[in-house]
Design a protein around this motif. Structure first.
Motif, PDB file in Angstrom:
ATOM      1  N   THR A  40       0.847  -1.186   0.000  1.00 27.82           N
ATOM      2  CA  THR A  40       0.000   0.000   0.000  1.00 27.82           C
ATOM      3  C   THR A  40       0.885   1.239   0.000  1.00 27.82           C
ATOM      4  N   GLN A  78      -1.883   5.902   1.564  1.00 30.36           N
ATOM      5  CA  GLN A  78      -2.650   6.705   0.621  1.00 30.36           C
ATOM      6  C   GLN A  78      -4.059   6.142   0.518  1.00 30.36           C
ATOM      7  N   GLN A  80      -6.325   5.548  -1.590  1.00 26.20           N
ATOM      8  CA  GLN A  80      -6.910   5.139  -2.869  1.00 26.20           C
ATOM      9  C   GLN A  80      -7.084   3.623  -2.902  1.00 26.20           C
ATOM     10  N   LEU A  83      -5.194  -0.629  -7.334  1.00 26.33           N
ATOM     11  CA  LEU A  83      -5.319  -0.494  -8.777  1.00 26.33           C
ATOM     12  C   LEU A  83      -5.169  -1.832  -9.493  1.00 26.33           C
ATOM     13  N   ASN A  89      -1.353  -0.723  -4.760  1.00 29.62           N
ATOM     14  CA  ASN A  89      -2.012   0.493  -5.250  1.00 29.62           C
ATOM     15  C   ASN A  89      -1.042   1.598  -5.646  1.00 29.62           C
ATOM     16  N   ASP A  91       0.588   3.972  -7.948  1.00 25.35           N
ATOM     17  CA  ASP A  91       0.345   4.582  -9.261  1.00 25.35           C
ATOM     18  C   ASP A  91       1.613   5.336  -9.638  1.00 25.35           C
ATOM     19  N   HIS A  94       1.392   9.039 -10.527  1.00 25.73           N
ATOM     20  CA  HIS A  94       1.149   9.866  -9.342  1.00 25.73           C
ATOM     21  C   HIS A  94       2.423  10.010  -8.510  1.00 25.73           C
TER      22      HIS A  94
END
Length: 128
Positions: A40, A78, A80, A83, A89, A91, A94
């Protein structure tokens, strides 16, 4: 003993640089773990850090012997959703954008600190 305003500004700039450096380390860790299943992505809770620092600065503003507080932001996950199917997750777009922003903020902090030191150097020379 309360620091003179010049030392408070320098201390705040140092804290700012320390926080930006720590954030760059965390982002680098996110990038390094981009392929780690279940990882994560993390970041600093900078908004909470600023709220706490502002609150402490207001509380100590009128206290004669209190130096400006130096807090440290918390590392948070984070918020979010994953993904990928493996639960990771990170990104990369980002993370790279955040790393670039952090680098720009660090550079700005360095420039402010350099300007501050130039002002102090000028004041010392004028006082002789």
């Amino acid at each position: 003993m309360r620091l003179p305003i010049a030392d408070q500004i320098t201390s705040l700039l140092k804290t700012f640089l320390d926080v930006q450096s720590r954030r760059a380390e965390i982002i680098s860790s996110n990038i390094a773990n981009a392929e780690t299943p279940g990882y994560t992505a993390k970041d600093l809770d900078f908004a909470a850090f600023l709220r706490q620092a502002a609150r402490q600065a207001l509380q100590t503003r009128n206290q004669e012997a209190a130096p400006l507080p130096v807090a440290s932001p918390r590392v948070i996950e984070q918020p979010q959703a994953p993904l990928r199917l493996d639960g990771n997750n990170v990104d990369m777009a980002h993370e790279m954008a955040t790393l670039a922003e952090t680098g720009t903020q660090f550079l700005t902090g360095i420039q402010l600190l350099q300007a501050r030191l130039r002002i102090l150097r000028t004041a010392i020379r004028e006082g002789k």
